[in-house]
Design an enzyme around this catalytic site. Structure first.
Site, mmCIF file in Angstrom:
data_model
loop_
_atom_site.group_PDB
_atom_site.id
_atom_site.type_symbol
_atom_site.label_atom_id
_atom_site.label_comp_id
_atom_site.label_asym_id
_atom_site.label_seq_id
_atom_site.Cartn_x
_atom_site.Cartn_y
_atom_site.Cartn_z
ATOM 1 N N GLY A 230 0.777 -1.175 -0.184
ATOM 2 C CA GLY A 230 0.118 -0.046 0.000
ATOM 3 C C GLY A 230 0.998 1.221 0.023
ATOM 4 N N TYR B 294 -1.007 7.577 1.494
ATOM 5 C CA TYR B 294 -1.048 8.706 2.248
ATOM 6 C C TYR B 294 -0.258 8.029 3.629
ATOM 7 C CZ TYR B 294 -3.865 11.797 -0.411
ATOM 8 O OH TYR B 294 -4.302 12.205 -1.451
ATOM 9 N N ARG C 194 0.312 4.908 -9.567
ATOM 10 C CA ARG C 194 0.779 5.485 -8.164
ATOM 11 C C ARG C 194 2.352 5.222 -7.866
ATOM 12 N NH1 ARG C 194 -3.122 5.648 -2.860
ATOM 13 N NH2 ARG C 194 -3.186 7.724 -2.664
ATOM 14 N N ALA D 162 -8.724 7.003 19.396
ATOM 15 C CA ALA D 162 -8.214 8.445 19.288
ATOM 16 C C ALA D 162 -8.693 9.205 18.130
ATOM 17 C CB ALA D 162 -6.685 8.198 18.931
ATOM 18 N N CYS E 199 -10.778 9.616 7.184
ATOM 19 C CA CYS E 199 -10.648 8.373 8.379
ATOM 20 C C CYS E 199 -11.617 8.677 9.563
ATOM 21 C CB CYS E 199 -9.320 8.433 9.005
ATOM 22 S SG CYS E 199 -8.189 7.731 7.840
ATOM 23 N N ARG F 231 -10.804 13.538 0.351
ATOM 24 C CA ARG F 231 -11.714 12.472 0.712
ATOM 25 C C ARG F 231 -12.379 12.876 2.066
ATOM 26 N NH1 ARG F 231 -7.215 7.884 1.584
ATOM 27 N NH2 ARG F 231 -6.142 9.453 2.371
ATOM 28 N N ARG G 34 -14.403 28.719 7.972
ATOM 29 C CA ARG G 34 -13.089 28.436 8.694
ATOM 30 C C ARG G 34 -12.637 29.226 9.410
ATOM 31 N NH1 ARG G 34 -11.682 22.940 8.103
ATOM 32 N NH2 ARG G 34 -12.226 21.910 6.271
HETATM 33 P P1 NAD Z 1 -4.591 4.970 0.220
HETATM 34 O O1 NAD Z 1 -5.974 4.859 -0.251
HETATM 35 O O2 NAD Z 1 -4.017 6.038 0.108
HETATM 36 O O3 NAD Z 1 -3.554 4.124 0.007
HETATM 37 C C1 NAD Z 1 -3.840 2.718 0.104
HETATM 38 C C2 NAD Z 1 -3.211 1.945 -1.225
HETATM 39 O O4 NAD Z 1 -3.286 0.472 -0.942
HETATM 40 C C3 NAD Z 1 -4.009 2.163 -2.536
HETATM 41 O O5 NAD Z 1 -2.667 2.689 -3.250
HETATM 42 C C4 NAD Z 1 -3.999 0.793 -2.993
HETATM 43 O O6 NAD Z 1 -3.963 0.660 -4.297
HETATM 44 C C5 NAD Z 1 -3.356 0.006 -2.121
HETATM 45 N N1 NAD Z 1 -3.691 -1.489 -2.130
HETATM 46 C C6 NAD Z 1 -4.905 -1.975 -1.631
HETATM 47 N N2 NAD Z 1 -5.232 -3.376 -1.828
HETATM 48 C C7 NAD Z 1 -3.845 -3.577 -2.193
HETATM 49 C C8 NAD Z 1 -3.415 -5.008 -2.408
HETATM 50 N N3 NAD Z 1 -4.036 -6.389 -2.133
HETATM 51 N N4 NAD Z 1 -1.883 -4.934 -2.805
HETATM 52 C C9 NAD Z 1 -1.238 -3.974 -3.115
HETATM 53 N N5 NAD Z 1 -1.716 -2.632 -2.980
HETATM 54 C C10 NAD Z 1 -3.094 -2.632 -2.488
HETATM 55 O O7 NAD Z 1 -4.821 4.826 1.823
HETATM 56 P P2 NAD Z 1 -4.163 5.800 3.277
HETATM 57 O O8 NAD Z 1 -4.778 6.912 3.447
HETATM 58 O O9 NAD Z 1 -2.621 5.359 3.033
HETATM 59 O O10 NAD Z 1 -4.908 4.747 4.408
HETATM 60 C C11 NAD Z 1 -4.341 3.497 4.551
HETATM 61 C C12 NAD Z 1 -4.716 3.078 5.967
HETATM 62 O O11 NAD Z 1 -4.270 3.940 6.848
HETATM 63 C C13 NAD Z 1 -6.354 2.950 6.075
HETATM 64 O O12 NAD Z 1 -6.676 2.051 6.954
HETATM 65 C C14 NAD Z 1 -6.583 4.354 6.879
HETATM 66 O O13 NAD Z 1 -7.572 4.371 7.717
HETATM 67 C C15 NAD Z 1 -5.107 4.291 7.800
HETATM 68 N N6 NAD Z 1 -4.595 5.632 8.092
HETATM 69 C C16 NAD Z 1 -4.718 6.791 7.225
HETATM 70 C C17 NAD Z 1 -4.256 8.059 7.561
HETATM 71 C C18 NAD Z 1 -4.216 9.310 6.488
HETATM 72 O O14 NAD Z 1 -3.997 10.228 7.110
HETATM 73 N N7 NAD Z 1 -4.734 9.073 5.422
HETATM 74 C C19 NAD Z 1 -3.805 8.194 9.035
HETATM 75 C C20 NAD Z 1 -3.646 7.241 9.749
HETATM 76 C C21 NAD Z 1 -4.289 5.873 9.230
HETATM 77 C C1 UGA Z 2 -6.647 12.693 11.599
HETATM 78 C C2 UGA Z 2 -5.882 12.626 12.793
HETATM 79 O O1 UGA Z 2 -5.680 14.001 13.399
HETATM 80 C C3 UGA Z 2 -4.674 11.620 12.904
HETATM 81 O O2 UGA Z 2 -4.337 11.529 14.193
HETATM 82 C C4 UGA Z 2 -5.051 10.355 12.297
HETATM 83 O O3 UGA Z 2 -3.759 9.536 12.111
HETATM 84 C C5 UGA Z 2 -5.702 10.652 11.108
HETATM 85 O O4 UGA Z 2 -6.929 11.366 11.054
HETATM 86 C C6 UGA Z 2 -6.273 9.101 10.390
HETATM 87 O O5 UGA Z 2 -6.438 8.262 10.973
HETATM 88 O O6 UGA Z 2 -6.309 9.186 9.174
HETATM 89 P P1 UGA Z 2 -6.341 14.254 9.448
HETATM 90 O O7 UGA Z 2 -7.653 13.496 8.937
HETATM 91 O O8 UGA Z 2 -5.253 14.107 8.229
HETATM 92 O O9 UGA Z 2 -5.796 13.314 10.692
HETATM 93 O O10 UGA Z 2 -6.456 15.532 9.775
HETATM 94 P P2 UGA Z 2 -6.843 16.482 11.150
HETATM 95 O O11 UGA Z 2 -5.686 17.430 11.170
HETATM 96 O O12 UGA Z 2 -7.133 15.485 12.136
HETATM 97 O O13 UGA Z 2 -7.967 17.166 10.462
HETATM 98 C C7 UGA Z 2 -9.104 16.403 10.225
HETATM 99 C C8 UGA Z 2 -10.429 17.118 9.849
HETATM 100 O O14 UGA Z 2 -10.919 18.083 11.105
HETATM 101 C C9 UGA Z 2 -10.324 18.534 8.835
HETATM 102 O O15 UGA Z 2 -11.269 18.579 8.113
HETATM 103 C C10 UGA Z 2 -9.581 19.570 9.614
HETATM 104 O O16 UGA Z 2 -9.991 20.833 9.097
HETATM 105 C C11 UGA Z 2 -10.700 19.339 11.027
HETATM 106 N N1 UGA Z 2 -10.653 20.023 12.022
HETATM 107 C C12 UGA Z 2 -9.379 19.814 12.858
HETATM 108 C C13 UGA Z 2 -11.299 21.134 12.374
HETATM 109 O O17 UGA Z 2 -12.489 21.474 11.901
HETATM 110 N N2 UGA Z 2 -11.241 21.788 13.672
HETATM 111 C C14 UGA Z 2 -10.159 21.353 14.316
HETATM 112 O O18 UGA Z 2 -9.737 22.146 15.520
HETATM 113 C C15 UGA Z 2 -9.302 20.577 13.923
#
Ligand code: NAD
Ligand code: UGA
Length: 480
Positions: free
Chosen positions: A8, A11, A38, A219, A272, A342, A447
């Site tokens: 994967g 992000y 990608r 969290a 998320c 997203r 905002r």
């Molecule tokens: P993303 O969609 O950006 O990336 C996931 C990638 O996995 C995609 O590029 C997809 O093509 C690939 N993929 C899917 N199935 C696959 C397979 N079988 N083999 C190889 N590649 C495969 O998603 P993301 O934002 O990186 O999030 C991934 C996970 O991390 C999610 O569970 C999300 O909840 C968690 N997470 C995301 C964030 C964030 O800020 N985006 C922060 C913390 C946790």
């Molecule tokens: C959030 C968490 O902050 C991370 O710790 C976590 O890893 C991640 O989700 C995840 O699991 O994906 P993220 O969604 O990237 O991170 O960004 P945030 O800064 O948390 O903002 C989330 C949303 O809340 C945004 O739309 C932001 O504008 C909004 N927000 C944030 C508010 O409206 N008010 C605030 O005070 C803070």
């Protein structure tokens, strides 16, 4: 040489592995994905995601000990530690649709690991998954193994987009959960050794598997709950003449509450918060805890209410109709410093205004026209599934135009809606914006970034989330 492979390249996978490669030069890190475009982008000068500081880290390590590849099986087979960071979207069909996590991508990754492995491996859950997923993954791995030992760890990621590199370099904590067995302890230590290259050991927390999995959902739920709490207050502020910024400051100085994450907004977005809370709600329901489920569901309800409230305010202020009126949308990303859209609140706000037949002119410094039209034509939750499952030719939305300049977007518009807090929107020449707009000229700041008094002096009718209303808006109350 220790070999790490991350399945994967999204992000989480991309930035996390880039930082591991940077801090652990003696470890070889491969990031693999089935999405060829990608991977090509990770190997080019135009990385697939915009994240401050990321490019420098990638350029520093790529080709030395950091590799991006579509040869998933080869790199998995060679690795000692396999991180799985694939999408875990909300299910759109069948049991638990609209709430439960869809583990299809995780399961297929686990089956492939079992299939191609020829040596013992530590398999690390990096994706956010429902509590107890490790048990299911263990079953898939052990039922398909050919004499190979797999040890599963949970190592959820807490980075936020826009600050990912900063968060990874200097995390509040790293969480590692594992089985309370000698093999579990050994695997925890191996992963701890990786992070200990740059994270102080007292910040590396080790727990059992289920605590680590649940802590990630908890969290995100707590963070989102803070935003919904302050957003609920913002509605009351508007009704009473209190100012939400002042209220946030006043309560945030209490050291037990703290000042962070109290910015009122048009609603939280991102891939998320909503997904993880819905997942938490589903788990509570499955465990016979309907009261707990209802408690967390309310966080999402208030978030939806905030977006609807904003749209209603726009329409009601403008004589209850926006039909045929040009409305400038400044900002489409879910927060500043990212191109990620997203679950951005902008999608719901734009759809709401389009539902009232407005004409939209959208500007965001990091989001492409293609992305915006895809977002506005996609069904709920579809965005988190692979591209081939998404609509191939988005229905063209004739009443939407995407432009590359805030002044172009606002020219001859009746109203401006600020939906992302990009710094450049604070510095616009609002006199120039006003002069080129239809009158009365409205600004709806979702905002809280504009200087309300200054804009009112220019002549704008200004609505800013949670701020005292001006007399125009008071006379035109928005329906709930
Ligand atoms: P993303 O969609 O950006 O990336 C996931 C990638 O996995 C995609 O590029 C997809 O093509 C690939 N993929 C899917 N199935 C696959 C397979 N079988 N083999 C190889 N590649 C495969 O998603 P993301 O934002 O990186 O999030 C991934 C996970 O991390 C999610 O569970 C999300 O909840 C968690 N997470 C995301 C964030 C964030 O800020 N985006 C922060 C913390 C946790
Ligand atoms: C959030 C968490 O902050 C991370 O710790 C976590 O890893 C991640 O989700 C995840 O699991 O994906 P993220 O969604 O990237 O991170 O960004 P945030 O800064 O948390 O903002 C989330 C949303 O809340 C945004 O739309 C932001 O504008 C909004 N927000 C944030 C508010 O409206 N008010 C605030 O005070 C803070």
């Amino acid at each position: 040489m220790v070999k790490i492979c991350c399945i994967g390249a999204g992000y989480v996978g991309g930035p996390t592995m880039a930082v591991i490669a940077l801090k652990c030069p003696e470890i070889s890190v491969a990031v693999v994905d089935i999405a060829t475009a990608r991977i090509n982008a990770w190997n080019s000068d135009h990385l697939p995601i915009y994240e401050p500081g990321l490019e420098e880290v990638v350029k520093n390590c790529r080709g030395k000990n950091l590799f991006f590849s579509t040869d998933v099986e080869k790199h998995v087979a060679e690795a000692d530690i396999v991180f799985v960071s694939v999408n875990t979207p909300t299910k759109t069909q069948g049991l638990g649709a609209g709430k439960a996590a869809d583990l299809t991508y995780w399961e297929s990754a686990a089956r492939m690991i079992a299939d191609v492995s020829k040596s013992d491996k530590i398999v690390v859950e990096k994706s956010t998954v429902p509590v107890k997923t490790a048990e299911a993954i263990e079953k898939i791995l052990t039922h398909n193994r050919k004499g190979i030992n797999f040890t599963i760890l949970s190592n959820p990621e807490f980075l936020a987009e826009g600050t990912a590199i900063k968060d990874l370099l200097n995390p509040d904590r790293v969480l590692i959960g594992g089985r309370e067995t000698p093999e579990g302890a050994k695997a925890i230590q191996a992963l701890k050794d990786v992070y200990a290259h740059w994270v102080p050991v007292d910040k590396i927390l080790c727990t059992n598997l289920w605590s680590a999995e649940l802590s990630k959902l908890a969290a995100n739920a707590f963070l989102a709950q803070r935003i919904s709490s302050v957003n609920a207050m913002s509605a009351l502020c508007e009704a009473t003449g209190a100012d939400v910024t002042q209220v946030s400051h006043a309560i945030g100085t209490d050291s037990r509450i703290g000042p962070k994450f109290l910015n009122s907004s048009v609603g939280f977005g991102g891939s998320c918060f909503q997904k993880d809370i819905l997942n938490l709600v589903y788990i509570c329901e499955c465990n016979g805890l309907p009261e707990v489920a209802t408690y967390w569901k309310q966080v999402i309800k208030v978030n939806d209410y905030q977006k609807t409230r904003f749209v209603n305010r726009v329409v009601s202020s403008m004589f209850n109709t926006v039909s045929g009126k040009k409305i400038a949308i400044l900002g489409f990303a879910f927060k500043k410093d990212t191109g990620d859209t997203r679950e951005t609140p902008a999608i719901d706000v734009c759809k709401g205004l389009l539902g009232d037949r407005a004409r939209l002119s959208i500007y965001d410094p990091q989001v492409t026209e293609e992305q915006i039209s895809r977002d506005l034509s996609m069904n709920k939750f579809d965005w988190d599934h692979p591209a081939h499952l998404q609509p191939t030719s988005p229905t063209s939305i004739k009443t939407v135009s995407v432009v590359w300049d805030a002044y172009e977007a606002t020219k001859e518009a009746h109203a401006v809606c600020i939906l992302t807090e990009w710094d450049e929107f604070k510095k616009l020449d609002y006199q120039k914006v006003y002069d080129n707009m239809q009158k009365p000229a409205f600004i709806f700041d979702g905002r809280s970034i504009v200087d309300v008094e200054k804009l009112r002096k220019i002549g704008f009718i200004v609505f800013s989330i949670g701020k005292p209303l001006d007399s125009w808006l008071k006379d035109m109350p928005a329906a709930a």
